[in-house]
Each structure stands twice: as structure tokens, then as C-alpha cells.
Write a protein that holds these residues in place. Structure first.
Motif, PDB file in Angstrom:
ATOM      1  N   THR A  63       1.296  -1.320   0.256  1.00 37.47           N
ATOM      2  CA  THR A  63       0.068   0.464   0.443  1.00 37.47           C
ATOM      3  C   THR A  63       1.058   1.569   0.109  1.00 37.47           C
ATOM      4  OG1 THR A  63      -1.669  -1.332   1.604  1.00 37.47           O
ATOM      5  CG2 THR A  63      -2.037   1.760   1.574  1.00 37.47           C
ATOM      6  N   LEU A  64       2.294   1.489   0.795  1.00 37.80           N
ATOM      7  CA  LEU A  64       3.249   2.482   0.505  1.00 37.80           C
ATOM      8  C   LEU A  64       3.603   3.052  -0.706  1.00 37.80           C
ATOM      9  CD1 LEU A  64       4.091   4.584   2.667  1.00 37.80           C
ATOM     10  CD2 LEU A  64       5.938   2.806   2.692  1.00 37.80           C
ATOM     11  N   PHE A  65       4.027   1.751  -0.483  1.00 39.18           N
ATOM     12  CA  PHE A  65       4.411   1.487  -2.637  1.00 39.18           C
ATOM     13  C   PHE A  65       3.851   2.198  -3.489  1.00 39.18           C
ATOM     14  CE2 PHE A  65       4.975   0.148  -6.803  1.00 39.18           C
ATOM     15  CZ  PHE A  65       5.845   0.765  -7.408  1.00 39.18           C
ATOM     16  N   SER A  66       2.476   1.915  -3.063  1.00 37.65           N
ATOM     17  CA  SER A  66       0.701   2.105  -4.758  1.00 37.65           C
ATOM     18  C   SER A  66       0.643   3.022  -3.805  1.00 37.65           C
ATOM     19  CB  SER A  66       0.315   0.796  -4.868  1.00 37.65           C
ATOM     20  OG  SER A  66      -0.709   0.871  -3.849  1.00 37.65           O
ATOM     21  N   VAL A  67       0.268   4.174  -3.316  1.00 38.19           N
ATOM     22  CA  VAL A  67       0.136   5.477  -2.586  1.00 38.19           C
ATOM     23  C   VAL A  67       1.376   6.363  -3.196  1.00 38.19           C
ATOM     24  CG1 VAL A  67      -1.908   4.662  -0.988  1.00 38.19           C
ATOM     25  CG2 VAL A  67       0.382   5.486  -0.315  1.00 38.19           C
ATOM     26  N   SER A  89      -2.364  -2.398  -5.886  1.00 38.79           N
ATOM     27  CA  SER A  89      -2.330  -2.329  -4.685  1.00 38.79           C
ATOM     28  C   SER A  89      -3.445  -3.739  -4.248  1.00 38.79           C
ATOM     29  CB  SER A  89      -1.907  -1.230  -4.528  1.00 38.79           C
ATOM     30  OG  SER A  89      -2.323  -2.038  -2.954  1.00 38.79           O
ATOM     31  N   ALA A  90      -4.101  -2.629  -4.272  1.00 34.10           N
ATOM     32  CA  ALA A  90      -6.023  -3.529  -3.532  1.00 34.10           C
ATOM     33  C   ALA A  90      -5.839  -5.203  -3.566  1.00 34.10           C
ATOM     34  CB  ALA A  90      -6.871  -2.609  -3.653  1.00 34.10           C
ATOM     35  N   LEU A  91      -6.077  -4.999  -5.253  1.00 34.58           N
ATOM     36  CA  LEU A  91      -6.105  -6.643  -5.915  1.00 34.58           C
ATOM     37  C   LEU A  91      -5.213  -7.321  -4.991  1.00 34.58           C
ATOM     38  CD1 LEU A  91      -7.425  -6.725  -9.308  1.00 34.58           C
ATOM     39  CD2 LEU A  91      -8.503  -7.399  -7.592  1.00 34.58           C
ATOM     40  N   SER A 151      -9.208   7.344  -1.228  1.00 32.68           N
ATOM     41  CA  SER A 151      -8.337   6.145  -1.664  1.00 32.68           C
ATOM     42  C   SER A 151      -8.913   4.223  -1.022  1.00 32.68           C
ATOM     43  CB  SER A 151      -6.718   6.305  -0.507  1.00 32.68           C
ATOM     44  OG  SER A 151      -5.986   5.314  -1.019  1.00 32.68           O
ATOM     45  N   VAL A 152      -8.941   4.414  -2.639  1.00 30.55           N
ATOM     46  CA  VAL A 152      -9.190   2.700  -2.486  1.00 30.55           C
ATOM     47  C   VAL A 152      -7.874   1.617  -1.885  1.00 30.55           C
ATOM     48  CG1 VAL A 152      -8.295   1.916  -4.208  1.00 30.55           C
ATOM     49  CG2 VAL A 152     -10.204   0.960  -4.621  1.00 30.55           C
ATOM     50  N   ALA A 153      -6.569   1.790  -2.050  1.00 31.65           N
ATOM     51  CA  ALA A 153      -5.635   1.213  -1.787  1.00 31.65           C
ATOM     52  C   ALA A 153      -5.989   1.265   0.212  1.00 31.65           C
ATOM     53  CB  ALA A 153      -4.442   1.993  -1.804  1.00 31.65           C
ATOM     54  N   ILE A 154      -6.177   2.433   0.111  1.00 30.98           N
ATOM     55  CA  ILE A 154      -6.116   2.354   1.938  1.00 30.98           C
ATOM     56  C   ILE A 154      -7.668   1.946   2.836  1.00 30.98           C
ATOM     57  CG2 ILE A 154      -6.554   4.306   3.914  1.00 30.98           C
ATOM     58  CD1 ILE A 154      -3.897   4.365   3.175  1.00 30.98           C
TER      59      ILE A 154
END
Length: 317
Positions: A63-67, A89-91, A151-154
Motif C-alpha cells: 500500500t505504501l508503495f502504491s500510494v 495494490s488492493a487486488l 483512496s481505494v488502497a487505504i
């Protein structure tokens, strides 16, 4: 892209990065505690919670990398930005959680044949209480960031830690039943329940990520509010062929509007600028693309045309 849009983009990027760093830090802290407690107690429920936390460390790093990547501004090769990195990232997080759930379920099934009681239950209970308190703090911060940024990742990470909260409560109940009330089989049974809950959370997170990757339209309520703001401008006669999508924390909307067919290009351009500004004031960070048409005109582009919403003060004959 305007300075205000860039400032909004940067502010959201900073928030998501801070939330991701908080998530990684807490996951590492809990991982260390649960390794100790799982080794001392032998509890399957606690082992399941440990496995989930270990995957949370990987997921939070992802998540950190993706955001951080998603917060990068648009460039020559990615002119719509890098927002969909969050959905990818979420997937990947969904895959990690699913693997975790399968391993926990397998270990619980094996444990049904082993009726040995849990050792040192106080360790498992104490670690779980610490985990509950720290997780509540992280969830509150994540909820704030998701409301601010979308944010979908968060959001996917938030789902992980919601499940962690229940996992830790389940661990306490399982250990109490197994060691204090002598209910054999409670520990592996709770392990199976934890695995099922993780799979449900993975399913929900996958839906959010796929919505963005497949450019799902905004929720109907948000679309209607958007249309209402646009139609406040007295020179707009109607809106049609409206299409919306989201990419990470970025929203995009494009639509056609009806204007007076005798209006000059310069006047139409000025009106489009005014409408865009009104929309960006109401929906900070949205990227708007407006195509003006003479009143009554409608393009057929080969996709299903949307309904035309007319301005009440300018009914179309």
C-alpha cells in the motif's frame, strides 16, 4: 492543470502516504508481539491472527508503495495520472488475504484432532488487548484519510484492520473458552470463523478495486449532485452523454451541454470555464471535460447515450 488542482492532488498524496506509513509501523509492532505470544501459547486462533498480521505487513508495504506511486503527477506517458496503481495494490492485497485465510482454515482443521489445551493463555489475551487498542487508533485515522481522499488502497487496508479488530476479540474468546471454561474445540472453531471473515473482507475489497479498474460510474447520488451544480449556471440548457470514473483519489467527468446555438465560441468558452470552476469548487480535485453543443443537438457515438437533463428555466421544445 490548475495550481489549485495540483495543491489538492499533493495534499491527498501526503495524507495517503502518512496513513500507509502508520499502517506499516503498527503491523510490524503487532507482528513482533504475536510471534512471541503464538510461540508461547500454541493457540490456533492466535496463530491465525499472527498469519493475518504477517500478511498485513506485506500488504501495508505494498500500500505504501502504491500510494506513493499513485500520488505522482501525470506525465507524458500517463496523462491521466497513476491513480490505478492503488486499485492494483488492493487486488494484490486481496490475494494475500485469501492465501492467509486458506492457511488458517487448514491449520484449524488439523487442530480439531489435537485436544491439547492452550499454554500461557495470559500472553495471548494480553497481546490481543494491546492489538485491539492500537488497531482502534489506526482505524480512526484510516477512516479520516478515506473520507478526505477516497483512496481505494487505504480503504482496502482499512478492511484488513477491521478484520484484525474482530480477530483479536475472537482470539480472547477462544482462549477463555479453551483454558478457563474447558470447551475443547473452541480454538480451532474460532480459527475457521476467522478464515471465513477474512475471505468476506477480501471479497469486498476486490469489488472496490475492480470498480476502479473497470471504470465504474460514480454512485448515483454523487452524479446527481454534480449535475445540480453544473445546471446552476443560467446559460446551460441541458446536460447529456455524461460519463464518470475514478482512478485512485482522482475523479474524472466528461459531458456535453446544450447552449444557445447563436452564442459565439468566445462566449461559450467563457461559460465552460465558469461551469468548470463551480464544479471544482464543489468537488475539489475533479478533472472536468465539457463539450458544448447547440441546444437540441445530440451525438450518437456508438455507446449507450445517457439521458438528457434539461435546465428547468430553458425547457426544450
Amino acid at each position: 492543470m490548475s495550481l489549485a488542482h495540483n495543491h489538492h492532488h499533493d495534499a491527498h498524496g501526503d495524507l495517503t502516504k502518512k496513513a500507509a506509513i502508520a499502517s506499516v509501523s503498527m503491523a510490524l509492532f503487532l507482528l513482533a508481539l504475536k510471534i512471541f505470544a503464538a510461540a508461547e501459547t500454541g493457540s490456533v486462533a492466535l496463530l491465525g491472527s499472527l498469519a493475518d498480521t504477517a500478511f498485513d505487513v506485506l500488504a501495508s508495504l505494498l500500500t505504501l508503495f502504491s500510494v506513493r506511486y499513485a500520488a505522482m503527477p501525470a506525465d507524458e506517458d500517463h496523462r491521466f495520472g497513476h491513480g490505478k496503481a492503488e486499485a492494483l495494490s488492493a487486488l494484490l492485497q486481496v490475494i494475500l488475504v485469501t492465501v492467509s485465510a486458506i492457511l488458517i482454515a487448514w491449520r484449524a482443521i488439523v487442530r480439531f484432532g489435537d485436544q491439547a489445551p492452550t499454554d500461557h493463555p495470559e500472553y495471548g489475551i494480553g497481546v490481543s488487548i494491546i492489538a485491539i487498542i492500537t488497531t482502534l487508533g489506526l482505524l480512526a485515522y484510516q477512516r479520516y484519510v478515506v473520507l478526505k481522499t477516497g483512496s481505494v488502497a487505504i480503504q482496502a487496508d482499512h478492511v484488513h484492520y477491521q478484520s484484525d479488530l474482530l480477530l483479536n476479540v475472537a482470539v480472547i474468546i477462544a482462549i477463555v473458552l479453551d483454558t478457563m471454561l474447558n470447551v475443547r474445540g473452541a480454538d480451532p472453531l474460532f480459527g475457521l470463523a476467522i478464515a471465513a471473515w477474512l475471505l468476506w473482507g477480501a471479497y469486498r475489497a476486490a469489488g472496490l478495486a475492480l470498480d476502479q479498474l473497470l471504470d465504474r460510474e460514480w454512485p448515483e447520488e454523487k452524479r446527481q449532485r454534480f449535475i445540480e451544480v453544473a445546471l446552476r449556471h443560467p446559460e446551460l440548457r441541458g446536460i447529456h452523454d455524461m460519463r464518470t470514473r475514478s482512478s485512485g483519489v482522482h475523479d474524472f467527468c466528461q459531458f456535453h451541454v446544450w447552449v444557445d446555438p447563436n452564442m459565439t465560441v468566445e462566449a461559450a468558452h467563457q461559460i465552460m470555464d465558469e461551469v468548470e470552476q463551480a464544479l471544482m469548487d464543489e468537488f475539489p480535485g475533479v478533472e472536468v471535460l465539457i463539450h458544448p453543443d447547440p441546444e437540441g443537438h445530440k451525438d450518437e457515438m456508438g455507446y449507450l447515450p445517457s439521458e438528457t437533463i434539461e435546465h428547468h428555466d430553458h425547457p426544450h421544445d
